[in-house]
Design an enzyme around this catalytic site. Structure first.
Site, short mmCIF file in Angstrom:
data_model
loop_
_atom_site.label_atom_id
_atom_site.label_comp_id
_atom_site.label_asym_id
_atom_site.label_seq_id
_atom_site.Cartn_x
_atom_site.Cartn_y
_atom_site.Cartn_z
N LYS A 1 0.88 -1.17 0.09
CA LYS A 1 0.11 0.15 -0.04
C LYS A 1 0.84 1.23 0.14
O LYS A 1 1.91 1.24 0.47
CB LYS A 1 -0.90 -0.07 1.23
CG LYS A 1 -2.22 0.91 1.23
CD LYS A 1 -3.32 -0.09 0.34
CE LYS A 1 -4.28 0.61 -0.10
NZ LYS A 1 -5.42 -0.50 -0.31
N ASP B 1 -6.76 3.98 -5.00
CA ASP B 1 -7.59 3.97 -3.63
C ASP B 1 -8.22 5.22 -3.38
O ASP B 1 -8.17 5.89 -4.28
CB ASP B 1 -6.63 3.33 -2.32
CG ASP B 1 -7.21 2.90 -1.46
OD1 ASP B 1 -7.28 1.56 -1.22
OD2 ASP B 1 -7.34 3.48 0.09
N1 GLU Z 1 -6.95 -0.28 -3.39
C1 GLU Z 1 -7.48 -1.31 -3.83
C2 GLU Z 1 -7.94 -2.28 -2.73
O1 GLU Z 1 -7.85 -1.95 -1.52
C3 GLU Z 1 -7.23 -1.91 -5.17
C4 GLU Z 1 -5.80 -2.47 -5.12
C5 GLU Z 1 -5.15 -2.82 -6.42
O2 GLU Z 1 -6.11 -2.76 -7.36
O3 GLU Z 1 -4.09 -2.98 -6.65
O4 GLU Z 1 -7.67 -3.38 -2.98
#
Ligand code: GLU
Length: 449
Positions: free
Chosen positions: A126, A166
């Site tokens: 993240k 996100d």
């Molecule tokens: N931010 C999204 C999640 O919480 C997507 C992450 C992604 O597609 O890599 O899973």
């Protein structure tokens, strides 16, 4: 609780005293793993839990950019590469003033289990920045994204780490980030970011995937209870990309989303957020960066409840889809008292541990964890990577069918894992166990590091 599990939790509390969300997720996940560690002493022998609660690495960097008046603005950017045992690090970027390492560590830890549950080869990560997109012009957003990528690009790559969106990062931001990466590397690298636009390597259904996936997950739960989605009312929080996907799929299947919410209140639409006009309006509200859910109430003549959350509304199903810790014990009591028996978490860790334990202890009340119910988003991101590396694009039907199967498998593997450890139909513990086992076995196989 298993003594080793307890020791690891205590240690995390001691070492991360200023990171309450990270402690919260570690406590929630590790307590589910107690019976697994009881049955597998080799995990303690290899200190697997102690290793899994420390990110493989974290990058922190300065991001400077000029606003429209020419003034220099300074932010802090981060990337937490939490666990790469299963594949390249994968997870979103969050742009919000509240971003700090503890938030990204909680999200990266959750992401590791979530990505494992998709069954696809992706590790957990993240990132983001304490940048506030509210009220920023397109040019300011572009300059920020370019500065952010200039600092980040050397630490990511298609086989290394693949960021995505996100909160605060949607297709516009991904476009600017991708453009800057391409400019810096002098190469069109396949799948270095996901959530790309369709004109340059994005996947069909990616924008809808988190919401659609959550509804597919819900459908499996309803099937288990010999129930159906048709005619159900759903209380949703949030009004972003995830809430939009839920509204769209719920409408297509004959259910009605009766609430959506913003930071300062919720709207109640008794007819459901289900027409094309309403769905498109949600997209406009998000891209305007105004954060005003009142706009929906004014436009469609429905009531707006200022300063309130939608958890006191009577509905058949509750799906928090806004942000972390949006459901506390009082909210949970209201939800249970409504007579509903379905609580499907969609935003990452929307429930305080106290509220979660309260709901889980109610007989016949079903709780689904976000790391499983929202996994369709990152799952379709992994499908985007796959299409990019094959240099082709799959049809909408193909991606949707794969997403559907993925969600069915996630529910089935969670239910099976809980059953195997004598926990019954416990989707929360089951997701933690199923997600953990795959990462743990990969870590064991790869030796000590
Ligand atoms: N931010 C999204 C999640 O919480 C997507 C992450 C992604 O597609 O890599 O899973």
């Amino acid at each position: 609780m298993n003594a080793y599990v307890e020791r690891v939790i205590e240690n995390v509390k001691k070492k991360n005293p200023y990171e309450p969300e990270f402690i919260q997720t570690v406590e929630e996940v590790l307590s589910s793993l107690s019976p697994v560690v009881d049955a597998h002493p080799e995990y303690e022998q290899a200190d697997l839990l102690g290793r899994m609660v420390i990110p493989e690495r974290i990058f922190t960097f300065r991001v400077c950019w000029q606003d429209d008046s020419g003034k220099v603005q300074t932010n802090t950017g981060y990337r937490v590469q939490f666990n790469g045992a299963l594949g390249p690090f994968k997870g979103g970027l969050r742009f919000a003033p509240s971003v700090y390492p503890g938030m990204l560590k909680f999200l990266g830890f959750e992401q590791t289990f979530k990505n494992s549950l998709t069954g696809l080869p992706i590790g957990g990560a993240k990132g983001g920045a304490d940048f506030d997109p509210t009220g920023k012009s397109d040019s300011e957003i572009m300059r920020f994204c370019q500065a952010f990528m200039t600092a980040l690009y050397r630490y990511i790559g298609p086989d290394v780490d693949v960021p995505a969106g996100d909160m605060g990062v949607g297709s516009r931001e991904i476009g600017f980030l991708f453009g800057q990466y391409r400019r810096l590397k002098g190469a069109w690298e396949n799948g270095v970011l996901t959530g790309k636009g369709l004109s340059y390597g994005g996947s069909l259904i990616r924008p809808e995937a988190t919401g659609y996936g959550a509804i597919y997950y819900l459908n499996e739960v309803l099937k288990h209870e010999n129930d159906t989605i048709e005619g159900k009312t759903i209380a949703v929080s949030g009004f972003g990309n995830v809430a939009w996907g839920i509204c769209k799929k719920a409408a297509a299947l004959g259910a009605k989303v009766v609430t959506i919410s913003g930071r300062n209140g919720y709207v109640y639409d008794k007819d459901g957020v289900n027409t094309e006009e309403k769905l498109n309006f949600m997209l406009d509200m998000r891209s305007s960066n105004r954060h005003r859910i009142e706009d929906y109430a004014e436009k469609f003549g429905v009531p707006f409840y200022k300063g309130e959350k939608p958890w006191g509304v009577k509905a058949d199903i509750y799906m928090p889809s806004a942000t972390q810790n949006e459901v506390n014990l009082d909210d949970a009591k209201k939800i249970v008292a409504s007579g509903s028996k379905y609580y499907i978490e969609v935003s990452n860790m929307p429930t305080s541990n106290e509220a979660l334990n309260f709901m889980r202890s109610q007989k016949g009340f079903i709780v689904a964890p976000s790391k499983a119910a929202n996994a369709g988003g990152v799952g379709v991101s992994a499908l985007e990577m796959c299409q990019n590396s094959e240099r082709l694009s799959w049809s909408e039907e193909e991606v949707d069918a794969q997403l559907h199967r993925m969600m069915e498998n996630i529910v089935a593997s969670s239910a099976k894992a809980a059953e195997e450890y004598g926990l019954g139909y416990d989707l929360v513990a089951g997701a933690n166990i199923a997600g953990f086992l795959k990462v743990a076995d990969a870590m064991l196989a790869q030796g000590i590091f």
